[in-house]
Design an enzyme around this catalytic site. Structure first.
Site, short mmCIF file in Angstrom:
data_model
loop_
_atom_site.label_atom_id
_atom_site.label_comp_id
_atom_site.label_asym_id
_atom_site.label_seq_id
_atom_site.Cartn_x
_atom_site.Cartn_y
_atom_site.Cartn_z
N GLY A 169 -29.26 8.04 -5.10
CA GLY A 169 -29.24 7.98 -6.33
C GLY A 169 -27.95 8.29 -7.11
O GLY A 169 -26.94 8.29 -6.71
N GLY A 404 6.12 -7.92 5.25
CA GLY A 404 5.69 -7.35 4.04
C GLY A 404 5.36 -5.97 3.96
O GLY A 404 5.41 -5.18 2.98
N ALA A 405 5.01 -5.44 5.12
CA ALA A 405 4.79 -3.94 5.47
C ALA A 405 5.89 -3.10 5.18
O ALA A 405 5.79 -2.01 4.71
CB ALA A 405 4.18 -3.83 6.64
#
Ligand code: HXC
Length: 508
Positions: A169, A404-405
């Protein structure tokens, strides 16, 4: 007078006993230390100042008025780690399973508020079953107060959560909003709901270890940033981690005396890259050889091993290292690696820790698995995180920087300050074979071979990027530490103005 002093001693003694000797013995029997023993190990000897030792809960439901234990299940206060102040709370599992009542929450909130005023880190030692069931909404309200403060403190003071027992929790949600989570192997678990509730709701039979043990959260979910063999090792490693961290977002990285010369060269790095461009090597060797005294504190070592993140020092001051790992999946960027590194980069930027990035990346991982899992958004997190940085960024491309890396991994274009490449670097849209097969589709075998050779000669080197100034210099591998140290010294007073806004919209 003596009576009064004795009474104080007696009350302190009672509080120190928590849930009683039987439960303390049970705690030891499970291989766990008590809340107070943990504090003794974490802090400098004799430095702990306890607060609110006599606080009790105020609940009268379910016969709780007859079960009051001073301290109410959490030991709170402040002390020092190698002389630097930290605030902490340590959940006492021997008292109502460490569960959180309204009064227990107020003790934690006091520590959070004091840490914010004093601008010092907060460390939570968790061994607790969440909201105290007997208190109902009063406990839930208490958690809300703690959560809100976790968020307000985020990016102002470092917050570390150490999971040292079964936690459920609120005792997993509060840690989830802090900067780092560490666990103890075989004795700590994290779950929103425990195995019993899982069985009731989904009919799934699962052990606590399978549901939320250290191996699950360090390797599969990535919720935890590391795990240790036992309480003692874990707490000693937390002391080591704190030594790397700034006290707050304005203090700057701490510095420690170092005997390691900043201009030390390391000839062995000249042969780190194998002759075969597809053969892996261990990027951690580079990190360890660059960092002061080889001291590297790795974050999320077992998760997304294709990228390495962690803290080291250069010239005595903390830096964050981010590095593609060619040993795992050839160092490719996938969703997990992107979000792991993004979170680390954002921590460093929030706390003014310079970032050193080592690049050897063949690109983003293709495939339906990744695309369905949201690679576009996860990859964007890392791109966003680096682009947002205002801390000094020094990048070294050791071998591949494809597609893109290349842009994402702290390129010049998104704000890096110094971009170096080793002579072995290959900076291109993609590898030669893939590139030639696309632009010379249908060519004969000889044509393909000739074009591949031409592509390799032209693009698979650092010089095309260097000719454009995207790479500031092509450096000798053996001089890497020296060049990084000089760059960081030059960037010491880096200051970047960013446009005023409420906050950005990170692709979460
Ligand atoms: C009151 C609790 C308690 C709780 C444990 N205890 N959890 N008392 N409230 N939440 C008490 C037990 O009654 C027991 O008391 C002692 O702590 C030890 O617990 P055991 O169950 O005997 O220990 P163990 O078998 O090791 O199991 C530990 C546990 C389990 C996995 C944590 O106790 C458990 O599942 N507890 C409930 C977890 C939970 O669902 N909490 C509410 C979450 S909701 P005695 O007297 O026998 O020593 C929540 C909301 C926050 O937190 C909001 C989130 C967004």
């Amino acid at each position: 007078m003596k009576d009064i002093l004795d009474r104080l001693d007696a009350r302190r003694g009672e509080a120190r006993l928590g849930g009683g000797q039987k439960r303390i013995d049970a705690q030891h029997g499970r291989g766990k230390l008590t809340a107070r023993e943990r504090i003794e190990l974490l802090l400098d000897k004799g430095s702990f100042e306890e607060l609110d030792m006599f606080v009790e809960h105020r609940s009268a439901d379910f016969g709780m008025e007859k079960q009051k234990i001073p301290g109410d299940g959490v030991v709170t206060g402040w002390g020092t780690i190698n002389g630097r102040t930290v605030y902490l709370f340590s959940k006492d599992f021997t008292v109502f399973g460490g569960s959180l009542s309204e009064a227990h929450a107020q003790k934690i909130v006091k520590v959070q508020d004091m840490a914010m005023k004093a601008r010092c880190p907060v460390i939570g030692l968790f061994d607790a079953g969440g909201a105290r069931i007997q208190e109902g909404v009063a406990a839930l309200g208490g958690y809300g107060e703690v959560f809100k403060r976790n968020v307000i403190a985020s990016g102002v003071v470092p917050q570390i959560s150490v999971i040292m027992g079964p936690c459920a929790g609120g005792d997993v949600y509060s840690p989830a909003m802090t900067d780092f989570i560490f666990m103890v192997r075989d004795t700590s678990y994290m779950f929103v709901t425990g195995p019993d509730v899982v069985k009731t709701v989904t009919n799934e039979v699962v052990t606590a270890e399978e549901l939320g043990g250290a191996s699950v959260h360090t390797a599969k979910s990535g919720v935890a940033d590391g795990s240790f063999e036992n309480d003692v090792e874990c707490l000693l490693q937390m002391r080591r981690l704190v030594d790397f961290l700034p006290s707050n977002n304005e203090a700057g990285p701490p510095t420690w005396p170092s005997l390691d010369e900043a201009d030390r060269i390391d000839e062995s790095l000249d042969t780190l890259i194998p002759d075969n461009p597809n053969k892996p090597y261990d990027i951690k060797e580079l990190i360890v050889k660059v960092a002061d005294e080889g001291d590297f504190f790795e974050i999320s070592q077992a998760f997304a091993k294709n990228i390495v993140t962690g803290f080291g020092r250069i010239a005595g001051a903390t830096v964050g290292f981010v590095a593609n790992q060619p040993m795992v999946l050839a160092g490719v960027l996938d969703s997990d690696a992107s979000r792991k590194a993004a979170r680390f980069v954002r921590f460093c930027d929030a706390f003014n820790i310079p970032i050193v990035t080592f690049v050897d990346v063949p690109g983003f991982l293709p495939g339906t698995d990744q695309e369905y899992g949201g690679l576009i958004k996860h990859g964007a997190k890392l791109l966003f995180a680096y682009s947002q940085c205002t801390v000094p960024l020094v990048t070294v491309i050791t071998r591949k920087a494809f597609g893109g890396a290349y842009d994402v991994m702290a390129s010049k274009h998104i704000g890096a300050d110094m971009n170096y490449a080793w002579p072995t670097a290959q900076i291109a849209v993609m590898g030669a074979k893939g590139a030639v097969e696309i632009i010379f589709r249908g060519g004969t075998a000889e044509e393909i071979a000739a074009q591949t050779k031409q592509y390799e000669d032209r693009f698979l080197s650092p010089f095309v990027a260097a000719e454009r100034g995207y790479i500031d210099d092509v450096i000798m591998p053996h001089a890497t530490r020296k060049r990084i140290a000089r760059a960081l010294a030059m960037l010491k007073n880096k200051h970047v103005e960013v446009p005023r806004k409420k906050h950005d919209n990170l692709p979460v």
